[in-house]
Design an enzyme around this catalytic site. Structure first.
Site, mmCIF file in Angstrom:
data_model
loop_
_atom_site.group_PDB
_atom_site.id
_atom_site.type_symbol
_atom_site.label_atom_id
_atom_site.label_comp_id
_atom_site.label_asym_id
_atom_site.label_seq_id
_atom_site.Cartn_x
_atom_site.Cartn_y
_atom_site.Cartn_z
ATOM 1 N N CYS A 82 0.807 -1.225 0.000
ATOM 2 C CA CYS A 82 0.000 0.000 0.000
ATOM 3 C C CYS A 82 0.836 1.269 0.000
ATOM 4 C CB CYS A 82 -0.952 0.006 1.193
ATOM 5 S SG CYS A 82 -2.118 -1.361 1.191
ATOM 6 N N HIS A 96 -3.255 7.301 2.949
ATOM 7 C CA HIS A 96 -3.676 6.044 2.340
ATOM 8 C C HIS A 96 -5.076 5.719 2.830
ATOM 9 C CE1 HIS A 96 -4.037 1.973 1.126
ATOM 10 N NE2 HIS A 96 -3.769 1.457 2.310
ATOM 11 N N ASN A 98 -10.181 0.102 0.073
ATOM 12 C CA ASN A 98 -8.722 0.164 0.083
ATOM 13 C C ASN A 98 -8.206 -0.312 -1.274
ATOM 14 O OD1 ASN A 98 -5.968 -0.193 0.431
ATOM 15 N ND2 ASN A 98 -6.136 -1.292 2.365
#
Length: 326
Positions: A113, A253, A283
């Site tokens: 990520c 994020h 996500n």
């Protein structure tokens, strides 16, 4: 001083929407349970015939158009991804072919990520040292292909998509001010994909054991993420003599609303200066920050001279931040 300046942004998401109510029919969960614990209401899912390169290509073309740049002017193309089209060649090479960036050096970068921040940092260094003049940096994922749709602890979290930026060498104080990268391999088992590598190669047994899917210890990841993102965000600001009050927009994020809220509280940045699209997309790993960055800029949330703080955390464990003067 030569800096790497963002001159164009772009993003692309699948048309297919998977809502929490759809998930209620697939696993033992509910819309209320998901929203309360994650903040996610729906996510975009790639259809058959759509791949990581599909979305990366379209995001790249939109970023190039926004920058007024031609693909053949790009001399560096990096994609941050944990879901490439193939183990090799690099998905960046496939995108190169698609957009005809014939003069670009191309490679993928794996930092989960944190992938976009790592790729941005790498491209910025190429530009600062004079080895590139114009770079295309992409974060792209099709996580729906590595998610176990029978596991309610993970399947509700992730979505697909891509975001991109064009970086150009420019004189002055506008551009990427600094980037900061960190890792701690002691905790790699908290979040990883167990199969399809050299340790657990593709085989019928590994397919039957569902090793092709990612696995995560969510509570442990949460604790590390909040602390690490808070620390690296402050590191980026302190390095540049900036304060929290100087930040015009914080783009973290997009993993979990509670993580975003907790990091914002640690940094002292309120919701009014934080861009969040988690509820609509879930996500999207390395794609989450560039998608949010593109949306925020096109919505008028970022203006000339604004200080933008990017902050990410991912498997590895990896984390990083970037301070940018627009």
């Amino acid at each position: 001083m030569i800096r790497a300046k963002i001159t164009g942004t772009g993003s692309c998401l699948p048309e297919k929407v998977l809502t929490n109510f759809d998930l209620e029919k697939m696993v033992d969960t509910s819309d209320e349970w998901i929203v309360t614990r994650t903040g996610i209401r729906e996510r975009r899912i790639a259809s058959e015939g759509e791949y990581t390169s599909t979305f990366a290509t379209q995001a790249a073309l939109r970023a190039l158009e926004a920058a007024g740049a031609k693909a053949e002017e790009i001399d560096l193309l990096i994609i941050g991804t944990l879901t490439p089209d193939f183990p090799f060649p690099a998905t960046a090479c496939i995108v190169q072919q698609n957009i005809k960036a014939v003069n670009a050096a191309c490679f993928d970068l794996s930092a989960a990520c944190s992938g976009f921040i790592y790729a941005l940092s790498t491209a910025e260094k190429f530009i600062r040292c004079g080895q590139a003049k114009k770079a295309l940096v992409i974060g792209a994922e099709v996580l729906s292909r590595v998610v176990d749709w029978s596991d309610r602890n993970t399947c509700l979290l992730f979505g697909d998509g891509a975001g991109a930026v064009v970086l150009e060498a420019a004189e002055g104080d506008h551009g990427v001010l600094s980037t900061h990268l960190h890792s701690d391999g002691n905790y790699w088992e908290l979040l990883y994909q167990r199969g399809c590598g050299s340790r657990n190669p593709a085989s019928q047994k590994n397919l039957d054991d569902r090793l092709i899917y990612l696995t995560m210890q969510g509570n442990e990841v949460f604790k590390y993420a909040v602390r690490a993102m808070g620390e690296v965000g402050l590191e980026a600001l302190t390095t540049n003599g900036l304060t929290i009050g100087d930040v015009s927009l914080f783009i973290p994020h997009q993993a979990n609303q509670r993580i975003i809220d907790s990091v914002g509280k640690r940094l002292g940045i309120g919701a009014d200066r934080t861009y969040v699209n988690l509820g609509r997309y879930g996500n999207t790993s390395a794609a989450s920050i560039p998608i949010a960055l593109d949306e925020a800029f096109r919505a008028g949330r970022i203006k000339d001279g604004d200080v933008v703080l990017l902050d990410a955390f991912g498997g590895g464990l990896t984390w990083g931040a970037a301070a940018i003067r627009w």
